[in-house]
Design a protein around this motif. Structure first.
Motif, mmCIF file in Angstrom:
data_model
loop_
_atom_site.group_PDB
_atom_site.id
_atom_site.type_symbol
_atom_site.label_atom_id
_atom_site.label_comp_id
_atom_site.label_asym_id
_atom_site.label_seq_id
_atom_site.Cartn_x
_atom_site.Cartn_y
_atom_site.Cartn_z
ATOM 1 N N ILE A 95 -38.499 51.139 18.154
ATOM 2 C CA ILE A 95 -38.219 49.704 17.994
ATOM 3 C C ILE A 95 -36.758 49.556 17.608
ATOM 4 N N ASP A 96 -36.012 48.729 18.324
ATOM 5 C CA ASP A 96 -34.582 48.598 17.995
ATOM 6 C C ASP A 96 -34.254 47.167 17.604
ATOM 7 N N ARG A 97 -35.251 46.487 17.037
ATOM 8 C CA ARG A 97 -35.098 45.063 16.803
ATOM 9 C C ARG A 97 -34.252 44.806 15.558
ATOM 10 N N ALA B 10 -41.553 45.305 22.155
ATOM 11 C CA ALA B 10 -41.002 44.418 23.177
ATOM 12 C C ALA B 10 -39.501 44.262 22.973
ATOM 13 N N GLY B 11 -38.777 44.324 24.068
ATOM 14 C CA GLY B 11 -37.338 44.077 24.001
ATOM 15 C C GLY B 11 -36.523 45.277 23.559
ATOM 16 N N THR B 12 -37.125 46.418 23.393
ATOM 17 C CA THR B 12 -36.396 47.596 22.898
ATOM 18 C C THR B 12 -35.579 48.246 24.020
ATOM 19 N N THR B 13 -34.370 48.670 23.658
ATOM 20 C CA THR B 13 -33.581 49.493 24.561
ATOM 21 C C THR B 13 -33.657 50.919 24.038
ATOM 22 N N VAL B 14 -34.316 51.784 24.786
ATOM 23 C CA VAL B 14 -34.577 53.145 24.292
ATOM 24 C C VAL B 14 -33.465 54.049 24.808
#
Ligand code: UD1
Ligand code: CA
Length: 457
Positions: free
Chosen positions: A436-438, A421-425
């Protein structure tokens, strides 16, 4: 060969718009198009349209499909047909149908049956007529024991003649060679100083030629529109005619409020059309689908057992068993797979969505190819436009795109990919990987107590 001349010179002042009257639309199609399609379905496809007021708009609409000629001055229906003489002379051997471009409900059967009567009786001219309860304004058909003897315009008629309820529809079959010769003999010696096409009947009879009348039992073939009230009436009539045909075919309507279905739409049996549904163009709806309420589809192929609720779709395909809506916008060149779910506040543009995929809420999917059994979380956005160019996103089968994922195109996610959730791919993700870019979550304890004195307890 048989041909047709369609009179389309009318202005329609009372419509209060700068447009030739035959271009006003009934159920989405210009009245002229209704008349042309009646000719085409009766296999009369050599057509000349006589234009007048703003004739260039007629040419623009026809886009070269048929010949047009200009009647520069409005000197009557006879004068209008005279402008088509060069077209008639191309081939004088057959018969010519003359029609009004602003009487949209002339139909194939009337055209065919009147031609049969015309040729069987060896008539030079056959007038298509109907009976009206209120014949005011129309040309009256004068009959004697030997058949018709002429047509008298309302303005020229005696009080006795005005009692006649059989009127001229403004549609006729002529033997082409006779029409050419009769047109040359018209005068404008009448109350309106016009060249009346109707005078051809009397002239033909006086020359020993035969004239007849074909009385249609459908008085609607005469209906035209002089103002917006009339146009609304034509629309209402056409609308219920089309709905009536679908009822005959086994389509369900529990209430027709706000339902507008154009003639070209096809609907399978057992489908249900709910209030506020507008179906336009080449739309087809499969058996058992439920469309509406408050939905619109334009040039769409919608399969069987589809639910399409409070949604709009344009030039797209929605496969069997899909469940779309409410509040969905499907923009052109999209394909929604079978049993796929497109839920509320989702926009899809120029994208293919595989079977059994779910995009259940709050997403924008543009220029994308999404596989089967994919789940797209709420808030997912395909970032398909960098301000200069559009690029595609590809998402493999069985992937799970977490809520609020941004997919920066061009990008390719393999099969079975997860995004947190919330990842910018920002780059491609191989099959079965997690993206995952958290960053690390920081929790600053007691922060609120220091800030907001009123919350202290
Ligand atoms: C005409 C008939 C009348 C008939 C009625 C049916 C004549 C003289 N009368 O009436 O018997 O009951 O149609 O609607 O023909 N048009 C032109 N150029 C002109 C005049 C008319 O193109 O100079 C076109 C109109 O745009 C329309 C059609 O011809 O499409 C009929 O003309 P309209 O004025 O509506 O009918 P009337 O002449 O009153
Ligand atoms: Ca983020």
């Amino acid at each position: 060969m048989n041909k047709a001349v369609i009179l389309a010179g009318g202005q329609g002042k009372r419509m209060k718009a700068e447009m030739p009257k035959p271009l006003f639309r009934v159920l989405g199609e210009p009245m002229l198009e209704w008349v042309i399609s009646a000719c085409e379905s009766a296999e009369v496809s050599d057509i000349c349209v006589v234009k007048g007021y703003m004739g260039e708009m007629i040419d623009e609409y026809l886009a070269g499909r048929y010949t047009t000629v200009l009647q520069a001055e409005r000197l009557g229906t006879g004068h209008a047909v005279q402008q088509a003489i060069p077209f008639l002379k191309n081939d004088e051997s057959g018969n010519t149908l003359v029609l009004c471009g602003d009487a949209p409900f002339i139909d194939e059967k009337t055209i065919r049956d009147s031609l049969m009567l015309h040729t069987q009786n060896g008539n030079a001219v056959t007038v298509i007529t109907a009976e009206l309860d209120d014949p005011t304004g129309y040309g009256r058909i004068i009959r004697t024991e030997h058949g018709i003897s002429g047509i008298v315009e309302h303005k020229d008629a005696t009080p006795e003649q005005r009692e006649i309820k059989e009127v001229n529809s403004g549609a006729y079959w002529f033997r082409t060679a006779d029409l050419i010769s009769l047109l040359g003999k018209l005068t404008n010696d009448n109350v309106q100083n016009e060249y009346y096409l109707t005078d051809t009947v009397g002239i033909a009879l006086s020359e020993g030629k035969k004239a007849g009348a074909y009385k249609s039992d459908n008085a609607n073939i005469i209906k035209g529109a002089n103002d917006r009230h009339d146009l609304l009436e034509l629309n209402n009539y056409a609308r219920m005619e089309v709905i009536g045909k679908h009822l005959d075919n086994g389509v369900e309507f529990v209430c027709t409020d706000g339902v507008i279905i154009e003639r070209s739409v096809e609907i399978g049996r057992g489908a249900s059309i709910l209030p506020g549904t507008i179906l336009r163009g080449k739309t087809t709806i499969g058996e058992g689908s439920v469309i509406g309420p408050n939905s619109k589809a334009v040039d769409c192929i919608i399969g069987k057992n589809v639910v399409f609720d409070t949604a709009q779709a344009y030039q797209s395909e929605i496969a069997d068993g899909a469940n779309v809506g409410p509040f969905v916008h499907i923009r052109p060149d999209s394909r929604i797979g079978a049993e796929t779910r497109i839920g509320d506040f989702v926009e899809v543009k120029n994208s293919t969505i595989g079977d059994k995929t779910a995009i259940a809420h709050l997403a924008y999917i543009g220029d994308s190819d999404i596989g089967k059994k994919v789940n797209i979380g709420a808030g997912t956005v395909t970032v398909n436009f960098d301000g200069v160019a559009k690029s595609r996103c590809v998402i493999g089968d069985c992937s799970f795109v977490g809520s609020n994922t941004s997919l920066i195109a061009p990008i390719r996610l393999g099969k079975g990919v997860y995004t947190a959730a919330g990842t910018t791919v920002t780059r491609d993700v191989p099959d079965y990987a997690l993206a995952i870019d958290r960053g690390e979550l920081k929790v600053n304890e007691g922060y609120t107590l220091r800030k907001m004195k009123s919350c202290k307890k």
